[in-house]
Scaffold this active site. Sequence first.
Site, short mmCIF file in Angstrom:
data_model
loop_
_atom_site.label_atom_id
_atom_site.label_comp_id
_atom_site.label_asym_id
_atom_site.label_seq_id
_atom_site.Cartn_x
_atom_site.Cartn_y
_atom_site.Cartn_z
N ASP A 60 0.84 -1.20 0.00
CA ASP A 60 0.00 0.00 0.00
C ASP A 60 0.88 1.26 0.00
OD1 ASP A 60 -2.46 1.31 0.22
OD2 ASP A 60 -2.47 1.25 2.42
N HIS A 102 -7.30 9.71 5.26
CA HIS A 102 -6.65 8.66 6.05
C HIS A 102 -6.72 9.03 7.53
CE1 HIS A 102 -4.34 7.90 2.18
NE2 HIS A 102 -4.97 6.77 2.43
N GLY A 103 -6.81 8.04 8.38
CA GLY A 103 -6.86 8.29 9.82
C GLY A 103 -8.31 8.46 10.26
#
Length: 287
Positions: free
Chosen positions: A82, A180-181
């Site tokens: 990834d 993200h996150g």
Amino acid sequence: MGLVTMKYEMMKAIKGGYAVPAFNFFSYDNLVGIAKAAAEKKSPVIAMATMSGFKVMGEHGVVKMAEGVAADYGINLVLHMDHCTDIDMIKRCVDNGFTSVMIDSSKKEYNENVEDTCRVVEYAAKYGVTVESELGHVGGKEDDIVVDDMSVLFTDPEYALDFVKTTGIDCLAVAVGTVHGFYKAKPKLDFPRISAINKLLPNTPLVLHGGTGVPYDDFREAIRRGVRKINVGTELKVHGVFDTCVAGFNSPDAKQDPRAVSKMVINKVASICSEIIDVMGSEGKAG
Ligand SMILES: [Zn+2]
């Protein structure tokens, strides 16, 4: 059973109109939990290493682990790298047995992104390894890559068409409002943009990053509009592994036996993955 390419799973997902869940893993227990859910649900699944995970787990070890876990659970497993920004590392992944890689040069200028992606496509093609690349910038923090709010850039459909045609990639990661996150506010996905990209590229599976915290109905709508791979990492990393380890090691039930904690991690990860598999519509689609 064993390691299969992402392209193999993506082509089936396009035909079937579902998405394949892609889960990050950072340890053996984490990977076993993913495989357990895949086996129980008979779902295809993509296990994703990250650049830092690759370094921690070892570049040979990570492949052998994936092969072993796929055999133990009798499943097909896609082993994917990834968000890799290092082309030499991608080559080592391909050489060592990964079946899918993501080159992430999305922070670079368009032409440089095209150039890097072409280099990876050319190398991966020799081994039949699937290539994903990103156009636009998904916000937030993934592994050690940070994209601040000001730098988020949604994917332009016309550029996406040119990008896929020029590079020959198998899957396209799109920036359409996810980050993200963990989310600071409710995510707002740009569904018309997903449809517009899908209309121009009906045979290119679209990838949605930053799946943790996205409402399940939004997942379903994104899948209806052409998303075929959804990445979930943070939920597994924080709740699946870390929090479970902390609670496990402090629990009297563990009796200072790490195997007890391993079991807790495997079961927690498997339960998170199973829930997501249900939303993807991928249950029963393995094989
Ligand atoms: Zn991502």
